[in-house]
Design a protein around this motif. Sequence first.
Motif, PDB file in Angstrom:
ATOM      1  N   ALA A   1       0.858  -1.078   0.038  1.00  0.00           N
ATOM      2  CA  ALA A   1      -0.147  -0.039   0.032  1.00  0.00           C
ATOM      3  C   ALA A   1       0.902   1.511   0.021  1.00  0.00           C
ATOM      4  O   ALA A   1       0.706   2.223  -0.730  1.00  0.00           O
ATOM      5  N   GLY A   2       1.874   1.208   0.905  1.00  0.00           N
ATOM      6  CA  GLY A   2       2.892   2.671   0.871  1.00  0.00           C
ATOM      7  C   GLY A   2       3.497   2.687  -0.387  1.00  0.00           C
ATOM      8  O   GLY A   2       3.705   3.838  -0.880  1.00  0.00           O
ATOM      9  N   ALA A   3       3.746   1.671  -0.923  1.00  0.00           N
ATOM     10  CA  ALA A   3       4.466   1.840  -2.384  1.00  0.00           C
ATOM     11  C   ALA A   3       3.714   2.455  -3.317  1.00  0.00           C
ATOM     12  O   ALA A   3       4.140   3.438  -4.098  1.00  0.00           O
ATOM     13  N   VAL A   4       2.580   1.855  -3.330  1.00  0.00           N
ATOM     14  CA  VAL A   4       1.812   2.516  -4.499  1.00  0.00           C
ATOM     15  C   VAL A   4       1.180   3.936  -4.079  1.00  0.00           C
ATOM     16  O   VAL A   4       1.289   5.019  -4.942  1.00  0.00           O
ATOM     17  N   LEU A   5       1.194   4.153  -2.830  1.00  0.00           N
ATOM     18  CA  LEU A   5       0.831   5.701  -2.214  1.00  0.00           C
ATOM     19  C   LEU A   5       1.948   6.554  -2.691  1.00  0.00           C
ATOM     20  O   LEU A   5       1.805   7.588  -3.305  1.00  0.00           O
ATOM     21  N   VAL A   6       3.140   5.908  -2.601  1.00  0.00           N
ATOM     22  CA  VAL A   6       4.398   6.848  -2.903  1.00  0.00           C
ATOM     23  C   VAL A   6       4.214   7.054  -4.419  1.00  0.00           C
ATOM     24  O   VAL A   6       4.772   8.134  -4.919  1.00  0.00           O
ATOM     25  N   GLY A   7       4.258   6.096  -5.214  1.00  0.00           N
ATOM     26  CA  GLY A   7       4.355   6.217  -6.619  1.00  0.00           C
ATOM     27  C   GLY A   7       3.332   7.286  -7.163  1.00  0.00           C
ATOM     28  O   GLY A   7       3.693   8.054  -7.677  1.00  0.00           O
ATOM     29  N   VAL A   8       2.040   7.095  -6.577  1.00  0.00           N
ATOM     30  CA  VAL A   8       0.815   8.041  -7.038  1.00  0.00           C
ATOM     31  C   VAL A   8       1.232   9.476  -6.861  1.00  0.00           C
ATOM     32  O   VAL A   8       1.136  10.335  -7.409  1.00  0.00           O
ATOM     33  N   LEU A   9       1.534   9.575  -5.250  1.00  0.00           N
ATOM     34  CA  LEU A   9       2.192  11.150  -4.899  1.00  0.00           C
ATOM     35  C   LEU A   9       3.078  11.653  -5.796  1.00  0.00           C
ATOM     36  O   LEU A   9       2.914  12.518  -6.077  1.00  0.00           O
ATOM     37  N   GLU A  10       4.097  10.848  -5.918  1.00  0.00           N
ATOM     38  CA  GLU A  10       5.197  11.355  -6.941  1.00  0.00           C
ATOM     39  C   GLU A  10       4.706  11.819  -8.334  1.00  0.00           C
ATOM     40  O   GLU A  10       5.100  13.031  -8.858  1.00  0.00           O
ATOM     41  N   SER A  11       4.089  10.778  -8.815  1.00  0.00           N
ATOM     42  CA  SER A  11       3.461  11.110 -10.106  1.00  0.00           C
ATOM     43  C   SER A  11       2.497  12.435 -10.131  1.00  0.00           C
ATOM     44  O   SER A  11       2.527  13.398 -10.908  1.00  0.00           O
ATOM     45  N   LEU A  12       1.715  12.611  -8.994  1.00  0.00           N
ATOM     46  CA  LEU A  12       0.877  13.670  -9.226  1.00  0.00           C
ATOM     47  C   LEU A  12       1.589  14.885  -9.022  1.00  0.00           C
ATOM     48  O   LEU A  12       1.485  16.046  -9.468  1.00  0.00           O
ATOM     49  N   SER A  13       2.536  14.657  -7.981  1.00  0.00           N
ATOM     50  CA  SER A  13       3.449  16.236  -7.817  1.00  0.00           C
ATOM     51  C   SER A  13       4.397  16.546  -8.822  1.00  0.00           C
ATOM     52  O   SER A  13       4.796  17.462  -8.921  1.00  0.00           O
ATOM     53  N   SER A  14       4.751  15.446  -9.545  1.00  0.00           N
ATOM     54  CA  SER A  14       5.587  15.800 -10.660  1.00  0.00           C
ATOM     55  C   SER A  14       4.888  16.521 -11.998  1.00  0.00           C
ATOM     56  O   SER A  14       5.311  17.202 -12.619  1.00  0.00           O
ATOM     57  N   PHE A  15       3.458  16.455 -11.788  1.00  0.00           N
ATOM     58  CA  PHE A  15       2.494  17.158 -12.712  1.00  0.00           C
ATOM     59  C   PHE A  15       2.584  18.689 -12.452  1.00  0.00           C
ATOM     60  O   PHE A  15       2.719  19.417 -13.152  1.00  0.00           O
ATOM     61  N   TRP A  16       2.569  18.685 -11.064  1.00  0.00           N
ATOM     62  CA  TRP A  16       2.335  20.308 -10.514  1.00  0.00           C
ATOM     63  C   TRP A  16       3.419  21.124 -10.455  1.00  0.00           C
ATOM     64  O   TRP A  16       3.846  22.021 -10.981  1.00  0.00           O
ATOM     65  N   ALA A  17       4.640  20.513  -9.927  1.00  0.00           N
ATOM     66  CA  ALA A  17       5.924  21.266  -9.655  1.00  0.00           C
ATOM     67  C   ALA A  17       6.775  20.143  -9.724  1.00  0.00           C
ATOM     68  O   ALA A  17       7.532  19.724  -8.814  1.00  0.00           O
ATOM     69  N   SER A  18       7.546  19.847 -11.100  1.00  0.00           N
ATOM     70  CA  SER A  18       8.310  18.724 -11.276  1.00  0.00           C
ATOM     71  C   SER A  18       9.695  18.937 -10.653  1.00  0.00           C
ATOM     72  O   SER A  18      10.460  17.885 -10.169  1.00  0.00           O
ATOM     73  N   ALA A  19       9.991  20.160 -10.362  1.00  0.00           N
ATOM     74  CA  ALA A  19      11.435  20.613  -9.782  1.00  0.00           C
ATOM     75  C   ALA A  19      11.415  20.207  -8.138  1.00  0.00           C
ATOM     76  O   ALA A  19      12.372  19.894  -7.755  1.00  0.00           O
ATOM     77  N   TYR A  20      10.301  20.050  -7.869  1.00  0.00           N
ATOM     78  CA  TYR A  20      10.436  19.690  -6.529  1.00  0.00           C
ATOM     79  C   TYR A  20       9.874  18.608  -6.093  1.00  0.00           C
ATOM     80  O   TYR A  20       9.249  18.448  -4.868  1.00  0.00           O
ATOM     81  N   ARG A  21       9.699  17.706  -6.940  1.00  0.00           N
ATOM     82  CA  ARG A  21       9.015  16.383  -7.008  1.00  0.00           C
ATOM     83  C   ARG A  21       9.636  15.635  -5.735  1.00  0.00           C
ATOM     84  O   ARG A  21       8.706  15.259  -4.749  1.00  0.00           O
ATOM     85  N   GLU A  22      10.971  15.419  -5.575  1.00  0.00           N
ATOM     86  CA  GLU A  22      11.547  14.847  -4.359  1.00  0.00           C
ATOM     87  C   GLU A  22      11.067  15.412  -3.129  1.00  0.00           C
ATOM     88  O   GLU A  22      10.503  14.660  -2.092  1.00  0.00           O
TER      89      GLU A  22
END
Lengths: 618, 339
Positions: free
Chosen positions: B293-314
Motif C-alpha cells: 500500500a505504501g509503495a503505491v501511495l508513494v508512486g501516485v504521490l510522486e506522479s501527481l506532484s511531478s505534474f504540478w511542480a516537477s522541480a520539487y518532486r522529491e
Amino acid sequence: MTPARNGPVPRVRVAAGRHWLGLLALIAVVAVAPAMLPAFYVTLFGYVGLATLVALGLVLLTGVSGQTSFGQASFVGLAAYATTLLTKFAGAPPLAGLAVGLVLTGVTAWLLGLVTARLSGHFLALVSVAWGMSFFALFGTLPLLQGFNGIGDIPPLSVGALSAESKRVNLAVIWGVVAIAIAMSANLLDSRVGRAIRTLNGARLMGESVGIDTIRLSRAVFVIAALYAGIAGFLFAHFQRFISPTPFGLGVSIDYLFMVIIGGAEFLWGAPLGAALVVVLRDQFNDWIPRITGRAGDFELLVFSVVVILLLQRAPSGLLPLLLRLKRRGPAAGGAAIDVPVDATSLSNPALSTPVATALPNAAGQGAELLALESVSHSFGGLAANREVSFAVHAGEIVALIGPNGAGKTTLFNVVSGVLAPDAGRVRLFGACAGHLPPRRVAALGIARTFQHVKLLAGRSVLENIALGAHLSGRAGLLHAMLRLDRTEEARLLAAARAQAARVGLGRVLDMPAGDLPLGQQRLVEIARALCLRPRLLLLDEPAAGLRLAEKQLLAALLRQLRAEGMGVLLVEHDMDFVMQLADRVVVMDFGQKIAEGPPERVQSDPVVLEAYLGGLA
Amino acid sequence: MDSFVFLALLQDGITTGAIYLLLAIGLLIVFSVTRVIFVPQGDLLAFGALTAAALQAGQIPGTLWLLDGAAALALVASLFGGWRAALRGVLAWGIYPLVVTVATMFLAPRQVPAISILLALAIVTPMGPLIWRFAFRPIADASVLALLILAMALHFVLIGLGLLFFGPEEANAPALTDASFDLGALSVSGQSVAVLACCAALVLGLRWFFGATLHGKVLRAAASDRIGARLVGIDAGATGALAFGLASFIAALAGVLIGAITPLSYDAGFDIGLKGFVAAIMGGLISYPMAAAGAVLVGVLESLSSFWASAYREVIVFTLLIPILVWLSLRSGSPEDRA
C-alpha cells in the motif's frame, strides 16, 4: 558525609579527569599552532574544527542517545545563511548574526523535534533525510540566497573594534570553541541529565520507570546537536567568507555520520578524531587521485568510501575505543570481577542504613492503602492475560504475587506501573483514581519497580545505574549540567545512590560496569535503583531469581526492614521458600485470574492452588 | 487537471509504485534477516538497467568484469574453508561467472532484448551475495547504525563504479514489449502491464518460496529470531547470502523494468531506492501488505506532484510523507526500545 568511601576512586571522576587532560593538550596546541602552520593547513584544520563541532552534536544525538540524523548539514546551513544575510546585507555585527542564527536553528530543531522525538529508529533517519533534502532545495532555490552562485565577501568575525581578518585568528577561535564544546559535553554526560540521556538509547522504558520524560529529553538532545551545528555554520560563514548550498547537502550530512562512526560514536573524543580523519583523507584523495588517474572528480569518492568500509570492518564501534584498548592491553581485567561477593556486613552497619531509612517517606503510616486493583482486565489480542483481578497492597505489608508461568503476573505489573493501560477495571494509587498514568507519572507518585528481564545500562558503572533512580530528586537541567553548576546536587544524588548500593550489599562493586556483574547482582542493582526513588510502594519482578543463598537472605532482611519502615512491597516470585517466609499475604494467579488470596499458610493448603500448581495430583 | 490527465498520472504512479514495492520487498528481506538497511539496492537497480542497455547496444558491460573480479576473490577465499565450502565456491564463484562471461561474449552482439535482459539479471544478481560476503559478513554482529553507515559507504562505492562502467549518460533498458492498447480514452502501455505482471509474478513466487521451500522457511526462521535460528544450526552466513541474492535479483529486475520506461543514469538509483525504503518503512519493516500500500501511495504521490511542480518532486514526496510517518510512529504507542 557519604558512608561508602572505601571503594576505589569512582570511574566517573577518572573519566572527567581524562577529559581535562585532553582539553589542556588541545588548548596548548590551539595557542601555538595557528601562528606556526602554513596557510594551507590553517584552512584544513579550520575545517576539521568546524566538522568536529557538528560531529560532537552527533555523538550526543546518535552515539549516546541513539537517534540517527541525516540532516545535520542543513542546520549548519541555516545558521550560516542567517549570519551571512545579517552581516553582509543588513550591516549587523557578527555576534548578532550568531544570536539570530542560533535562535533560528534552535527553533527549527525544536519544531522538527516535536515531530521526530517520538519517532524511533528508522522513522527518524528517514524523516531527517526528508528535511535534509528539503532545506537543500530551499538553499538552492530561494532568490535571496543567490542559489549555487553563492554569496561572497562575507564580513570577517569581529567583536566591537576587534576584527579577525586573519584565518589564523579564526582558527584559534574555532578550536577554542571546540574545546569549550567538548568540556560542556563532557560535563553534560557526567551529570544527572547525562545519565538520563543514556537511557534514550535502548532503555527508554527503564528511563520512564524512574521518572524520566524520554520524549522531552530526546527533543532537548536534538536541539543541542542542532545548536552545535549552528555554531559551526556561523563560524564557517565568517571563516570561509563565501557560502553556497553545496556544503549543506545530504552528502555532507552523511560525511558527518561517517566521522562519528569512524571516530567512535559513543565517545566525545571520537568526534575530533573522526573529523580529522575524514577531512584530511578527503583532502588528500582529492589531491592525489586525479594526479594518478588523470581524471578529476571520478574516483575520489570511490576510494574514500572503500577506505571508510575497511575502517568500519576493522573497528565497527570506532577507532577511539580501538586505540584505548591497545593502550590498555596488559593488565587483564574481566573474569576475576565476576565473583565479587556482596557486602554482607552492610546491613549490620547502622551507619549505612539509618540515613536512608529516615529519608523514606512513610507519611502514609502503617496500613494505609497504597494500591488497589478493581476488576482489572487486560488482553493481548485474543489472549486474556488478566481477567477481573482485584486485590490491594497496604503500607507496611509485603504481598507476593505467585502463579505458574504465563499466569499474567508480569502483565499485571505492567498495568500497575503504567506501561499498559487496563482494558477494563480501575487501578487506584494511594487512594486516588487518576485514570491511566504513563510510567513516569506513576514513578513520580512514589511507585518504583524492577524488571523481570533486567534493564540496566550495561556499559555504565553500578553507581551511575543506581543514581538513575534518584533522577526525580534532582532539579539541575541541561544548562546547569553543561556549566557544572550542578555539583552540590550531583554529590547529593550520588551519595544517595551509594547509600542504597550499600544497603543492598553492592558497596564494593560501585565502579564496575553493571553488565559485568552476575545476573543476581544485576537484580540487586535494579532494586537499589528502585529504592533511590524513595518509593512508598515497591514492585519487584522476580527479585530473587539468580541470587545465591546468602544474597537471598540479605534481600529478605532488606525487604523486612523496608516493611518495618512502612513501605509496601508487591513481589512476583517463583522461589516458594523465599515467598512463604517473607510475605504477609499471597495472591495466586492462574490463566489470568486470581484463584486465591490469603496468608501464606492458608494459600499453601488451598486445594485450588494445589490443583493449579500440581495438576490435581495432590 | 482533467480526469484524462489524472488517469494517465495514476497509471504512471501505479507502475512506479509497483517498482517501489519490489524494492521494498528486497529491503524487508535483507533487513529482517541481517539488520542491514540495504541502501545500495537502488544502485544495483541502476546497474541492472544500464547493464541491459549496454548489452542491447552490443557492448560488454563493465559490471561483467566486476562480477568476474569479485567472484575470483570469493573463489580464492572459499578454497580455505574445507572441501565443502571449496566445492560450493567453485560452483558459485568459478563455474557460474565463467558460463555467464562466455554467454555474454557470444550473445551480446546479437542485441536481442529478451537475451539482454536475462544476461543483465544473471550478471547483477550475484552482486548481492558478493556484497554480503565482502562488506557485511565480516561485521554481521555490529550495531544497526554501523551497518547502515557501511551501507551508505557502499552506495558511494557502487556509484563510483557505475560512473566508471557506464559514464555519465542516461540510457534506456530494452523494453519487453512495444505494444500499447486503448482503454476508453486512456492509452495503456504494454510495458506498464508487463511491470505489473512481473511484480505480481514475483510476489506470488516469493510467497511460494517463503511458504513451501526449505530455504524460504530457513530465511523466515532467521528473520524472526537470528540467534535462535543460529542455535538450531541455521548458517547465518548462508541465510545472509540468500537474502542479499534475492534482494539483488529483485533490484536488477526492477531496473530492467523501470529502465525501459524512464532513462536512468549511474546515480539515479539512490532516489528510487529511497522511495522503496519509504514504502518499506510504511510496512514497519515487517508487514508486506502495508509495504505494498505504501509503495503505491508513494508512486501516485510522486506522479501527481511531478505534474504540478516537477522541480520539487522529491521534496514534495518526502514532505508529504512526514505526517504519514508521524502517524505510523504515534500509532505504535509508548516509547519503544529497539535492539
